[in-house]
Design a protein around this motif. Sequence first.
Motif, PDB file in Angstrom:
ATOM      1  N   SER A  97      -0.388  -8.366   3.562  1.00  0.00           N
ATOM      2  CA  SER A  97       0.600  -7.694   4.412  1.00  0.00           C
ATOM      3  C   SER A  97       0.318  -6.209   4.553  1.00  0.00           C
ATOM      4  O   SER A  97       0.745  -5.569   5.523  1.00  0.00           O
ATOM      5  CB  SER A  97       2.014  -7.907   3.859  1.00  0.00           C
ATOM      6  OG  SER A  97       2.136  -7.355   2.563  1.00  0.00           O
ATOM      7  N   ALA A  98      -0.412  -5.614   3.591  1.00  0.00           N
ATOM      8  CA  ALA A  98      -0.774  -4.198   3.700  1.00  0.00           C
ATOM      9  C   ALA A  98      -1.887  -3.982   4.709  1.00  0.00           C
ATOM     10  O   ALA A  98      -1.882  -2.993   5.456  1.00  0.00           O
ATOM     11  CB  ALA A  98      -1.200  -3.668   2.335  1.00  0.00           C
ATOM     12  N   SER A 120       2.956 -10.162   7.118  1.00  0.00           N
ATOM     13  CA  SER A 120       2.205  -9.103   7.796  1.00  0.00           C
ATOM     14  C   SER A 120       2.568  -8.976   9.269  1.00  0.00           C
ATOM     15  O   SER A 120       2.411  -7.902   9.859  1.00  0.00           O
ATOM     16  CB  SER A 120       0.702  -9.383   7.674  1.00  0.00           C
ATOM     17  OG  SER A 120       0.321 -10.473   8.509  1.00  0.00           O
ATOM     18  N   GLY A 121       3.027 -10.078   9.878  1.00  0.00           N
ATOM     19  CA  GLY A 121       3.297 -10.074  11.312  1.00  0.00           C
ATOM     20  C   GLY A 121       2.071 -10.343  12.165  1.00  0.00           C
ATOM     21  O   GLY A 121       2.153 -10.396  13.393  1.00  0.00           O
ATOM     22  N   ILE A 177      -4.275   0.038  -0.348  1.00  0.00           N
ATOM     23  CA  ILE A 177      -3.341  -1.008  -0.746  1.00  0.00           C
ATOM     24  C   ILE A 177      -2.295  -0.467  -1.716  1.00  0.00           C
ATOM     25  O   ILE A 177      -1.119  -0.860  -1.666  1.00  0.00           O
ATOM     26  CB  ILE A 177      -4.106  -2.197  -1.363  1.00  0.00           C
ATOM     27  CG1 ILE A 177      -4.975  -2.874  -0.297  1.00  0.00           C
ATOM     28  CG2 ILE A 177      -3.140  -3.212  -1.969  1.00  0.00           C
ATOM     29  CD1 ILE A 177      -5.953  -3.884  -0.856  1.00  0.00           C
ATOM     30  N   ARG A 178      -2.675   0.469  -2.567  1.00  0.00           N
ATOM     31  CA  ARG A 178      -1.722   1.038  -3.529  1.00  0.00           C
ATOM     32  C   ARG A 178      -0.510   1.642  -2.823  1.00  0.00           C
ATOM     33  O   ARG A 178       0.602   1.631  -3.355  1.00  0.00           O
ATOM     34  CB  ARG A 178      -2.388   2.126  -4.372  1.00  0.00           C
ATOM     35  CG  ARG A 178      -3.384   1.626  -5.405  1.00  0.00           C
ATOM     36  CD  ARG A 178      -3.804   2.760  -6.333  1.00  0.00           C
ATOM     37  NE  ARG A 178      -4.956   2.398  -7.143  1.00  0.00           N
ATOM     38  CZ  ARG A 178      -4.905   1.693  -8.266  1.00  0.00           C
ATOM     39  NH1 ARG A 178      -3.728   1.277  -8.701  1.00  0.00           N
ATOM     40  NH2 ARG A 178      -6.006   1.414  -8.945  1.00  0.00           N
ATOM     41  N   ARG A 228       3.835  -3.553  -0.358  1.00  0.00           N
ATOM     42  CA  ARG A 228       5.227  -3.437  -0.787  1.00  0.00           C
ATOM     43  C   ARG A 228       5.481  -4.157  -2.125  1.00  0.00           C
ATOM     44  O   ARG A 228       6.286  -3.706  -2.934  1.00  0.00           O
ATOM     45  CB  ARG A 228       6.153  -3.993   0.296  1.00  0.00           C
ATOM     46  CG  ARG A 228       6.146  -3.164   1.580  1.00  0.00           C
ATOM     47  CD  ARG A 228       6.886  -3.854   2.719  1.00  0.00           C
ATOM     48  NE  ARG A 228       8.306  -4.002   2.455  1.00  0.00           N
ATOM     49  CZ  ARG A 228       9.222  -3.064   2.698  1.00  0.00           C
ATOM     50  NH1 ARG A 228       8.856  -1.901   3.210  1.00  0.00           N
ATOM     51  NH2 ARG A 228      10.485  -3.292   2.447  1.00  0.00           N
ATOM     52  N   SER A 229       4.774  -5.262  -2.350  1.00  0.00           N
ATOM     53  CA  SER A 229       4.962  -5.995  -3.593  1.00  0.00           C
ATOM     54  C   SER A 229       4.381  -5.255  -4.792  1.00  0.00           C
ATOM     55  O   SER A 229       4.672  -5.597  -5.941  1.00  0.00           O
ATOM     56  CB  SER A 229       4.320  -7.386  -3.492  1.00  0.00           C
ATOM     57  OG  SER A 229       2.921  -7.279  -3.278  1.00  0.00           O
TER      58      SER A 229
END
Length: 450
Positions: A162-163, A188-189, A304-305, A309-310
């Motif tokens: 998702s990122a 992610s959409g 990614i960091r 969101r997770s």
Amino acid sequence: MGNSLNRCAIAYQEVVDTGSLNSDYYTLADFIELDDEDIFKKTVPQFWYIEDHKRKGYFSYQRPLLSACENRVIIYDDFTGTEKEMIMMASNNYLGLISHPRVVQAGIRAYEKYGSGGSSAPLLSGTFDITRELELKLAEFKGCEDAMVFSTGYSANVGVISALLRKNDVAIIDKLNHASIVDGCRLSGASLRVYRHHDMGKLEKCLQKSRGQRQGMLVITDGVFGMDGDICNLPEIKRIADRYGARVMVDDAHATGVIGKQGKGTAEHYGMEGMIDIVMGTFSKSLAGVGGFVASTKEVVNYIRYYARSYFFSAALPPCICATVLAALNVIEEEPELLEQLHQNVKYLHSRFSQMGLEVTQPGTGVISVIIGDEIIVRKMSKQIHEMGLYINPLPFPSVRKGEARFKFSLMATHTMEDLDRAADIFEAACQEYGIIKTSPTLVASSSVM
């Protein structure tokens, strides 16, 4: 009985009329939807479905362990109300490191030094020196520039995908990829295209359709597929993806510690270390802990960091877990005989099943699946197998396709020859009892392995 929505309504009415439900006519897929304004209504027939499973002795979930999850375990048997020793073949503790002295002691020492955790997100006060030590070790282990750890393997897949993907991008995935990959794609959409399991021609068609219509393309595959233990065709996936300018992500959850000359996973298995764009993995299988990680370039990991969101909104991995996983990685490197023993055990049990004439998936990882077909027979066999002291996982629909219900054996390096023979004998007896094989069983049935 119609579609699942109608089946749920029928099941609900059966409960209303009789105060119970005959689970033989339903699966968990039947209780997902119910056309009713009360969102709780569908929970009623599902509750009685589980209750009927328990009444008939078919319920094979949540058997409480009273010991470490080793090759043999002590459980509390809800059906008899007693303690029971069982041969454990339902755990992903492939190398048996959960109770390895070096691994356990490393966790204890870290717990004494750091306490139970940081009570914060990783980007705030949740990162310890041992966290970074583990990340660098994972990057080296996977042949990547950098790595980062997540609190679960599920959150790693959801967060990474998702990122990196946005609504104008496309994810292209194998149909049998883990649910966390699917959920990450949905979150992610991005557009989602699915190719048939191992179908490289279909993968290429998905890329052909996506090129020019979407900005970025990410091909995602399990390295080792958890249901049957089969390995993806990574060289061909990489070759096709490169042709269309797509990136490749491999989920190495069931591959890390299991395949490759040194147990480093799918890329090492194919001699492709450092050639894969993103490698994901978990700690909850061969690495004797809980959590997940992703390894890639320094730039990708850094990105990614800040956008997963997770990761950003979750509590950080406790330092005692980081120490445990570090020790497990060191044991994998320094005790290669564990990996060798795992594969010897898999080959031996596979040969026993093949000699019985069973439909068995190919060996090569830590998983053997035996396809039975009929779900009701699997339920009844599961009851008998449990009573005889073998702890394995039945896989009914919707875990697998209808008509392909099976048993999944997850082996450990620490299983003894006695464990393997006893497990094979128990399974042979159950198969003979229900007409799966016609040979006479070599076992005199008993209620326990003790």
